[in-house]
Design a protein around this motif. Sequence first.
Motif, mmCIF file in Angstrom:
data_model
loop_
_atom_site.group_PDB
_atom_site.id
_atom_site.type_symbol
_atom_site.label_atom_id
_atom_site.label_comp_id
_atom_site.label_asym_id
_atom_site.label_seq_id
_atom_site.Cartn_x
_atom_site.Cartn_y
_atom_site.Cartn_z
ATOM 1 N N ALA A 203 0.835 -1.204 0.000
ATOM 2 C CA ALA A 203 0.000 0.000 0.000
ATOM 3 C C ALA A 203 0.873 1.260 0.000
ATOM 4 C CB ALA A 203 -0.920 0.005 1.221
ATOM 5 N N ARG A 204 2.008 1.185 0.700
ATOM 6 C CA ARG A 204 2.912 2.328 0.736
ATOM 7 C C ARG A 204 3.500 2.596 -0.646
ATOM 8 N NH1 ARG A 204 8.319 3.694 2.796
ATOM 9 N NH2 ARG A 204 8.898 1.516 2.965
ATOM 10 N N ARG A 205 3.905 1.533 -1.337
ATOM 11 C CA ARG A 205 4.464 1.693 -2.676
ATOM 12 C C ARG A 205 3.398 2.192 -3.657
ATOM 13 N NH1 ARG A 205 10.085 0.854 -3.712
ATOM 14 N NH2 ARG A 205 10.917 0.209 -1.691
ATOM 15 N N ASP A 206 2.169 1.731 -3.499
ATOM 16 C CA ASP A 206 1.087 2.210 -4.368
ATOM 17 C C ASP A 206 0.878 3.707 -4.183
ATOM 18 O OD1 ASP A 206 0.715 -0.343 -5.330
ATOM 19 O OD2 ASP A 206 -1.037 -0.769 -4.065
ATOM 20 N N LEU A 207 0.953 4.156 -2.929
ATOM 21 C CA LEU A 207 0.753 5.575 -2.650
ATOM 22 C C LEU A 207 1.917 6.411 -3.187
ATOM 23 C CD1 LEU A 207 -1.343 7.408 -1.411
ATOM 24 C CD2 LEU A 207 -0.216 7.185 0.792
ATOM 25 N N TRP A 208 3.090 5.816 -3.270
ATOM 26 C CA TRP A 208 4.214 6.531 -3.873
ATOM 27 C C TRP A 208 3.871 6.986 -5.289
ATOM 28 C CZ3 TRP A 208 9.766 4.228 -2.993
ATOM 29 C CH2 TRP A 208 10.037 4.180 -1.615
ATOM 30 N N GLU A 209 3.162 6.132 -6.022
ATOM 31 C CA GLU A 209 2.822 6.481 -7.398
ATOM 32 C C GLU A 209 1.889 7.694 -7.441
ATOM 33 O OE1 GLU A 209 4.405 5.189 -9.989
ATOM 34 O OE2 GLU A 209 5.518 4.214 -8.351
ATOM 35 N N VAL A 210 0.979 7.776 -6.470
ATOM 36 C CA VAL A 210 0.114 8.954 -6.374
ATOM 37 C C VAL A 210 0.960 10.199 -6.115
ATOM 38 C CG1 VAL A 210 -1.753 10.049 -5.070
ATOM 39 C CG2 VAL A 210 -1.834 7.593 -5.554
ATOM 40 N N LEU A 211 1.906 10.079 -5.200
ATOM 41 C CA LEU A 211 2.749 11.216 -4.843
ATOM 42 C C LEU A 211 3.654 11.617 -6.010
ATOM 43 C CD1 LEU A 211 3.701 10.126 -1.214
ATOM 44 C CD2 LEU A 211 1.920 11.706 -1.922
ATOM 45 N N ARG A 212 4.150 10.634 -6.746
ATOM 46 C CA ARG A 212 4.960 10.953 -7.925
ATOM 47 C C ARG A 212 4.123 11.701 -8.960
ATOM 48 N NH1 ARG A 212 7.602 5.605 -7.123
ATOM 49 N NH2 ARG A 212 9.785 6.034 -6.556
ATOM 50 N N GLY A 213 2.834 11.321 -9.064
ATOM 51 C CA GLY A 213 1.961 12.031 -9.987
ATOM 52 C C GLY A 213 1.780 13.487 -9.600
ATOM 53 N N LEU A 214 1.673 13.753 -8.309
ATOM 54 C CA LEU A 214 1.566 15.137 -7.831
ATOM 55 C C LEU A 214 2.829 15.912 -8.159
ATOM 56 C CD1 LEU A 214 0.008 14.550 -4.288
ATOM 57 C CD2 LEU A 214 -1.175 15.286 -6.352
ATOM 58 N N LYS A 215 3.974 15.259 -7.964
ATOM 59 C CA LYS A 215 5.248 15.904 -8.261
ATOM 60 C C LYS A 215 5.357 16.233 -9.749
ATOM 61 C CE LYS A 215 10.234 15.054 -7.937
ATOM 62 N NZ LYS A 215 11.271 14.129 -7.399
ATOM 63 N N GLU A 216 4.987 15.280 -10.601
ATOM 64 C CA GLU A 216 5.053 15.497 -12.044
ATOM 65 C C GLU A 216 4.096 16.588 -12.496
ATOM 66 O OE1 GLU A 216 4.341 11.679 -13.690
ATOM 67 O OE2 GLU A 216 6.272 10.848 -13.017
ATOM 68 N N ALA A 217 3.009 16.764 -11.760
ATOM 69 C CA ALA A 217 2.037 17.806 -12.094
ATOM 70 C C ALA A 217 2.503 19.192 -11.644
ATOM 71 C CB ALA A 217 0.683 17.484 -11.464
ATOM 72 N N GLY A 218 3.659 19.264 -11.001
ATOM 73 C CA GLY A 218 4.235 20.549 -10.614
ATOM 74 C C GLY A 218 3.711 21.117 -9.322
ATOM 75 N N ARG A 219 3.089 20.277 -8.487
ATOM 76 C CA ARG A 219 2.602 20.775 -7.194
ATOM 77 C C ARG A 219 3.770 21.102 -6.259
ATOM 78 N NH1 ARG A 219 -3.319 20.701 -7.023
ATOM 79 N NH2 ARG A 219 -3.949 19.067 -8.481
ATOM 80 N N THR A 220 3.583 22.096 -5.424
ATOM 81 C CA THR A 220 4.549 22.367 -4.362
ATOM 82 C C THR A 220 4.106 21.558 -3.146
ATOM 83 O OG1 THR A 220 4.888 24.613 -5.189
ATOM 84 C CG2 THR A 220 5.637 24.138 -2.946
ATOM 85 N N ILE A 221 4.999 20.718 -2.647
ATOM 86 C CA ILE A 221 4.627 19.779 -1.590
ATOM 87 C C ILE A 221 5.620 19.878 -0.435
ATOM 88 C CG2 ILE A 221 4.271 17.346 -1.005
ATOM 89 C CD1 ILE A 221 3.665 16.886 -4.004
ATOM 90 N N VAL A 222 5.084 20.022 0.764
ATOM 91 C CA VAL A 222 5.880 19.946 1.992
ATOM 92 C C VAL A 222 5.479 18.650 2.672
ATOM 93 C CG1 VAL A 222 6.423 21.015 4.204
ATOM 94 C CG2 VAL A 222 5.977 22.452 2.201
ATOM 95 N N TYR A 223 6.463 17.813 2.939
ATOM 96 C CA TYR A 223 6.212 16.408 3.232
ATOM 97 C C TYR A 223 6.980 15.967 4.467
ATOM 98 C CZ TYR A 223 5.762 11.469 1.770
ATOM 99 O OH TYR A 223 5.455 10.138 1.679
ATOM 100 N N THR A 224 6.297 15.417 5.456
ATOM 101 C CA THR A 224 6.986 14.863 6.618
ATOM 102 C C THR A 224 6.858 13.345 6.591
ATOM 103 O OG1 THR A 224 5.086 14.906 8.126
ATOM 104 C CG2 THR A 224 6.413 16.915 7.964
ATOM 105 N N THR A 225 7.926 12.665 6.951
ATOM 106 C CA THR A 225 7.904 11.208 6.971
ATOM 107 C C THR A 225 9.023 10.685 7.857
ATOM 108 O OG1 THR A 225 7.983 9.198 5.607
ATOM 109 C CG2 THR A 225 9.382 11.033 4.925
ATOM 110 N N HIS A 226 8.826 9.476 8.379
ATOM 111 C CA HIS A 226 9.881 8.773 9.094
ATOM 112 C C HIS A 226 10.516 7.706 8.204
ATOM 113 C CE1 HIS A 226 9.624 10.546 13.051
ATOM 114 N NE2 HIS A 226 8.326 10.364 13.091
ATOM 115 N N HIS A 227 9.988 7.546 6.989
ATOM 116 C CA HIS A 227 10.529 6.553 6.056
ATOM 117 C C HIS A 227 11.625 7.209 5.221
ATOM 118 C CE1 HIS A 227 7.518 3.575 7.066
ATOM 119 N NE2 HIS A 227 6.544 4.427 6.813
ATOM 120 N N LEU A 228 12.868 6.901 5.524
ATOM 121 C CA LEU A 228 13.987 7.555 4.849
ATOM 122 C C LEU A 228 14.108 7.131 3.390
ATOM 123 C CD1 LEU A 228 15.625 9.589 6.500
ATOM 124 C CD2 LEU A 228 14.602 7.865 7.968
ATOM 125 N N ASP A 229 13.766 5.884 3.081
ATOM 126 C CA ASP A 229 13.804 5.440 1.684
ATOM 127 C C ASP A 229 12.776 6.193 0.852
ATOM 128 O OD1 ASP A 229 11.706 4.185 3.098
ATOM 129 O OD2 ASP A 229 11.671 2.481 1.706
#
Length: 327
Positions: free
Chosen positions: A181-207
Amino acid sequence: MTETETVPADPGNRAADTAIHVEGVSKRYGSRQALDAVSLRIDRGEFFGLLGPDGAGKTTLVEIMEGLRQADAGTVDVLGGAPWPRNVALLPRLGVQTQSSAFFVRQTAHEHLATVAALYRADTAAVERTLAAVGLVGRRDTRVENLSGGQRQRLAIASALVHDPELIFLDEPTAALDPQARRDLWEVLRGLKEAGRTIVYTTHHLDEAEALCDRVAILVEGRIAALDSPRGLVGAAGAPTSLLLPPERMTVAEAEAVPGVDRAEVRGGSLVLETKVSGKVMSALDALGGLDGVQTRTATLEDVYLQLTSDATTGDIPHAQNTEHQA
């Protein structure tokens, strides 16, 4: 103007390219210094990660950026305006997903998102587009209470996106998700990045931060210990490369005698050789019996993070690296 002449930089252009500018921000809660003179700049279209252990000040900094909390000192500019006092005009331009997002659990996914969209006066077409963007079209008629954890996280992100904000804050969006599920959500986040959104992101997952973020700031005890691209931080750290061999290949003493090996030990069922000249060591190993079974592990953002947070326990927090882009 001749070909050798250059046009002076326009400081106004830099301001137009900046989504968030934090300068000397401090915040104290009683005797605890949550933030200590934090300064950073986030560009429009940037995927920016905030990392740090619990209590490092990440949530306080994000809440100050969002206009939910007032800084004790310093200045904050978000999309050209001050977020505090609560800036109502700024709210429609922001999208916020919190780690414990609230839902209308008796509504379907579509109904929930339509309700959120109505609060921002977004049209119904935006609801359909956003459901598709986060991969929830197939669950549009499922009640929120019946969605899986990963699907709820997607809906939380959709709720932050449905009104087409310029700036998105995502707080631990993959927390408590299983690996798939985490990897699937990465694809959503990559789509936001490719769309040029400005994103501020907090995470404990270093990878995750290493895979998604353009730059990351590592907060330690209320201060920025490092700020750069993940690759830049790893390169600046000068961390060694690890070569993993089958343990029967040679003894630890024999491994330590290989030219270029700084350290050798048996770890996790492998003989691990640490070196800063991996090419030289690989050549030596090849000459000693070939490279079959030899694996290479280069330094990662996690190695840098663990070093910085370890330094904090000794009071030796380094100065931030590359806290600003060059003007």
